[in-house]
Design a protein around this motif. Structure first.
Motif, short mmCIF file in Angstrom:
data_model
loop_
_atom_site.label_atom_id
_atom_site.label_comp_id
_atom_site.label_asym_id
_atom_site.label_seq_id
_atom_site.Cartn_x
_atom_site.Cartn_y
_atom_site.Cartn_z
N LEU A 73 -30.36 46.47 24.37
CA LEU A 73 -30.77 45.27 23.96
C LEU A 73 -31.15 45.16 22.42
CD1 LEU A 73 -32.79 43.83 27.07
CD2 LEU A 73 -30.98 42.86 25.91
N GLN A 74 -32.20 46.10 21.81
CA GLN A 74 -32.45 45.99 20.57
C GLN A 74 -31.46 45.81 19.85
OE1 GLN A 74 -34.96 49.45 20.06
NE2 GLN A 74 -36.22 48.59 21.49
N GLU A 75 -30.18 46.75 19.92
CA GLU A 75 -29.08 46.76 18.88
C GLU A 75 -28.30 45.18 19.14
OE1 GLU A 75 -28.74 48.65 16.63
OE2 GLU A 75 -29.95 50.12 17.32
N LEU A 76 -28.22 44.87 20.08
CA LEU A 76 -27.55 43.39 20.44
C LEU A 76 -28.30 42.55 19.69
CD1 LEU A 76 -26.86 43.18 24.32
CD2 LEU A 76 -25.33 43.87 22.34
N LEU A 77 -29.51 42.29 19.47
CA LEU A 77 -30.40 41.44 18.98
C LEU A 77 -30.29 41.62 17.33
CD1 LEU A 77 -33.54 40.99 21.28
CD2 LEU A 77 -31.33 39.55 20.98
N ARG A 78 -30.05 42.95 16.83
CA ARG A 78 -30.05 42.96 15.29
C ARG A 78 -28.83 43.40 14.79
NH1 ARG A 78 -34.00 48.16 15.81
NH2 ARG A 78 -32.54 49.92 16.42
N SER A 79 -27.58 43.34 15.62
CA SER A 79 -26.40 43.76 15.06
C SER A 79 -25.66 42.41 14.79
CB SER A 79 -25.77 44.64 16.03
OG SER A 79 -26.51 45.65 16.22
N GLU A 80 -24.71 42.52 14.04
CA GLU A 80 -23.73 41.65 13.73
C GLU A 80 -22.55 41.31 14.86
OE1 GLU A 80 -22.52 41.25 9.65
OE2 GLU A 80 -24.43 40.82 8.96
N GLU A 81 -22.08 42.61 15.20
CA GLU A 81 -21.11 42.78 16.11
C GLU A 81 -21.26 43.88 17.04
OE1 GLU A 81 -17.61 42.55 13.35
OE2 GLU A 81 -17.75 44.72 13.25
N ALA A 82 -20.37 44.00 18.07
CA ALA A 82 -20.42 45.25 18.95
C ALA A 82 -18.74 45.68 19.13
CB ALA A 82 -20.81 44.93 20.24
N ILE A 83 -18.44 47.09 19.04
CA ILE A 83 -17.01 47.36 19.13
C ILE A 83 -16.83 48.12 20.37
CG2 ILE A 83 -15.31 48.77 17.94
CD1 ILE A 83 -16.37 46.44 16.12
#
Length: 338
Positions: free
Chosen positions: A124-134
């Protein structure tokens, strides 16, 4: 290839993320459905205050269709579930790898659709602070846009009354979780099965259509007036009939309007406002399905049930983000009943 939550077969594969959460404070007792969108993400909350947030590949990008759905029931101590879905015309991959910022999950296949609970907070933390997911599978690669994630999940917290609590997804705080409002019970709908059809019902199509008259169809139907041979007559009760009139024809959508009428003169047909679609005499249900554009990658659906006197809305669902999934990626609840 389509990968869907908790579904095997062909190209089916899913990433289901269970996120334990906690309680919050009181809102309106009978909330209306809430829709919200920002950039590549959208939110839909239903009349019980359950919410679904969905994101897709960037509309201006070149990624094949990919989508993530976060669902959470209302009330304290509810979990968040995350489902991932990708589409490709190529053969189904054996496994997926998901990466967001510093977070990585490998070997995501039908045998392991759920992320371990210990890893969920990091995800969840990465979803909220990243611009995209691969998402990758061998040489295949999908890019999930996270633009709009923060705004949409903040809105989810607001709708469910979680702002400033430890269980909030975005704006956490110290307010007690016990203040989170409970889920609103889904309305109970009485459903009455129609009585069997009679031989004399079908020949009433002409007289019933004549009783409706051109004035009754004015502004309702495009094209010329419908022919009696295209009209369907259904029996509802010993004395009431349903007239199904094909009336709306578009480039890729079709609809019928419905009238309730007496089975004897005077028929007195009455237009059923806000009820349209095809009637199923076996169940007494009317179903309406409209797609947002020709390829059918976004749909809106509604159902009504006969309650002995008229028709009551029993369900509404859809997804207005048309992002290339044949048949649509998700159906997000808007209105639910029991």
């Amino acid at each position: 290839m389509i990968l869907r939550s908790l579904r095997r077969g062909g190209a089916a594969l899913a990433l289901a993320v269970a996120i334990p959460v906690v309680p919050l404070a009181a809102l309106a007792a009978d909330p209306a459905a809430v829709s919200f969108s920002h950039k590549d993400w959208a939110l839909q909350c239903d009349n019980t205050r359950a919410c679904s947030a969905v994101g897709y590949q960037a509309e201006s990008g070149d990624s094949e269709p990919v989508s993530m759905r976060l669902t959470r029931a209302a009330g304290p101590d509810t979990a968040v579930q995350i489902d991932l879905q990708v589409y490709s015309e190529k053969a189904s991959p054996g496994a997926l790898q998901f990466t967001a910022g510093r977070f990585r999950l490998s070997g995501l296949d039908g045998n392991s659709p759920q992320v371990p609970a210990a890893q969920v907070p990091r995800l969840l933390q990465e979803l909220l602070r990243s611009e995209e997911a691969i998402v990758t599978a061998g040489k295949d690669r999908w890019v999930l846009s996270l633009a709009g994630t923060n705004a949409v999940l903040l809105k989810m917290d607001e709708v469910q009354g979680r702002l400033n609590t430890p269980g909030a997804l975005v704006r956490k705080g110290t307010q007690p979780e016990s203040a989170v409002p409970p889920a609103v019970p889904a309305p109970v709908v009485k459903s009455v099965k129609p009585v069997p059809a009679r031989k004399a019902d079908a020949p009433l199509a002409g007289p019933l259509l004549a009783a409706v008259g051109r004035a009754g169809l004015d502004g309702q139907c495009n094209g010329g007036p419908p022919d009696a041979s295209d009209v369907k007559v259904h029996r509802l009760t010993d004395r009431k009939l349903l007239l199904e009139v094909p009336c709306g024809m578009g480039a890729y959508n079709f609809s019928s309007i419905l009238f309730m009428a007496n089975d004897r003169p005077p028929h007195q047909p009455r237009l059923l406002d806000d009820v349209d679609g095809e009637f199923d005499p076996a169940t007494g249900e009317v179903r309406s399905a409209m797609k947002g554009r020709g390829i059918g990658d976004c749909w809106w659906m509604r159902t009504w049930r006969f309650d002995g006197k008229g028709f009551v809305l029993t369900g509404e669902q859809g997804d207005n983000m048309c992002r290339g999934f044949p048949g649509g990626a998700w159906q997000l609840p808007v209105y639910v009943t029991r």
